[in-house]
Design an enzyme around this catalytic site. Sequence first.
Site, short mmCIF file in Angstrom:
data_model
loop_
_atom_site.label_atom_id
_atom_site.label_comp_id
_atom_site.label_asym_id
_atom_site.label_seq_id
_atom_site.Cartn_x
_atom_site.Cartn_y
_atom_site.Cartn_z
N ASP A 19 0.88 -1.13 0.16
CA ASP A 19 -0.05 0.01 0.04
C ASP A 19 0.80 1.48 0.17
O ASP A 19 2.05 1.18 0.29
CB ASP A 19 -0.75 0.11 1.22
CG ASP A 19 -2.06 0.86 1.09
OD1 ASP A 19 -2.39 1.45 -0.08
OD2 ASP A 19 -2.60 1.39 1.85
N GLY A 20 0.25 2.31 -0.52
CA GLY A 20 0.86 3.78 -0.46
C GLY A 20 1.30 4.16 -1.87
O GLY A 20 2.18 5.02 -1.77
N GLY A 22 -0.36 5.56 -4.21
CA GLY A 22 -0.86 6.89 -4.68
C GLY A 22 -0.07 8.06 -3.85
O GLY A 22 0.16 8.95 -4.29
N TRP A 24 2.75 7.81 -2.42
CA TRP A 24 4.27 8.04 -2.71
C TRP A 24 4.28 9.03 -3.91
O TRP A 24 5.06 10.14 -4.02
CB TRP A 24 4.85 6.78 -3.00
CG TRP A 24 6.32 7.06 -3.43
CD1 TRP A 24 7.25 7.22 -2.72
CD2 TRP A 24 6.56 7.22 -4.95
NE1 TRP A 24 8.39 7.30 -3.39
CE2 TRP A 24 7.95 7.29 -4.76
CE3 TRP A 24 6.07 7.20 -5.99
CZ2 TRP A 24 8.80 7.42 -5.86
CZ3 TRP A 24 6.66 7.26 -7.16
CH2 TRP A 24 8.04 7.40 -7.11
N HIS A 36 2.11 3.48 -9.24
CA HIS A 36 2.03 2.21 -9.48
C HIS A 36 3.28 1.55 -10.33
O HIS A 36 3.80 0.21 -9.99
CB HIS A 36 0.71 1.83 -10.21
CG HIS A 36 -0.49 2.22 -9.32
ND1 HIS A 36 -0.68 1.82 -8.13
CD2 HIS A 36 -1.57 3.10 -9.70
CE1 HIS A 36 -1.75 2.25 -7.62
NE2 HIS A 36 -2.55 2.93 -8.60
N THR A 65 -10.99 -6.86 -4.51
CA THR A 65 -12.27 -6.77 -5.11
C THR A 65 -12.65 -5.24 -5.01
O THR A 65 -13.37 -4.90 -6.04
CB THR A 65 -13.27 -7.58 -4.41
OG1 THR A 65 -12.72 -8.86 -4.27
CG2 THR A 65 -14.68 -7.51 -5.03
N LEU A 130 11.00 -20.12 -5.29
CA LEU A 130 10.09 -19.51 -4.57
C LEU A 130 8.84 -19.40 -5.02
O LEU A 130 8.64 -19.41 -6.57
CB LEU A 130 10.32 -17.72 -4.52
CG LEU A 130 9.37 -16.92 -4.18
CD1 LEU A 130 9.09 -17.03 -2.62
CD2 LEU A 130 9.76 -15.31 -4.49
#
Length: 247
Positions: A19-20, A22, A24, A36, A65, A130
Amino acid sequence: MKEQLDLTRLPAHVAIIMDGNGRWAQKNGYDRYVGHQEGAVSVRNIVEAAGEIGIQYLTLYAFSTENWNRPAEEVEALMSLLVTTIHRETADLMKNNVRLWAIGDLDRLPPLSRASLDECIEETSRNTGLNLVLALSYSSRWEMVEATKAIARQAIEDEIKIDQITENTISEHLTTAGVPDPDLLIRTGGEHRISNFLMWQLSYAELYFTNVYWPEFRKENLYEAIVDYQKRERRFGQTGEQVNPKS
Ligand code: IPE
Ligand code: IPE
Ligand code: MG
């Protein structure tokens, strides 16, 4: 930080609410989209770090969603970023032996995004390092509704008796069936909430919140979160004495 990690006691499964992006971008005077784009650079960095230290599962919350309710231009930009990022990164996933998975209501993705996702999942399906799980168009409540419908159908068709329904029955009907529950949940961007992410699976996860915005999150930040995790005592409802008897 890396030197402080105990590689014998790594979390098997790390989940991240990225998150964050936008905020930033806003802080730096850019359009949200740039946030993004930069977020995708962090994904690359963290996938590499997780693979290097030997994490088995890394689940990244990429699109919820509820994120479908964002302005159409932002949703479209995110969906095309998904395509370009997957195309750009597949070669490195192969090189690093990373296997890609996706959880969520993937039928809602635009055909092009869905196709490149499926292609990358197929191409990496024989990799053994991984396991990278992307949560896309995912929400925990959506997943629980789907699981409930599937179990109800089995009950009606007499494939399962109601009294035989256990916690395992539910786990096996979630999109994460077969994946161990997250040991560590990291949320970047300063908010202290779950936002409809893996609510069943996170029951006993250790929670780690950081104010760092996702586009600034780097390997060192991941190591820091894991070092913090390794200092904690996981009790799973028992007493400290029970889980850590004094010798
Ligand atoms: C996370 O960053 C990415 C997605 C939810 C797709 P945000 O876009 O939510 O960034 P903020 O929270 O507005 O800063
Ligand atoms: C959570 O972030 C979803 C993802 C990171 C994909 P949001 O930005 O959508 O969460 P809220 O709206 O702040 O709870
Ligand atoms: Mg956000």
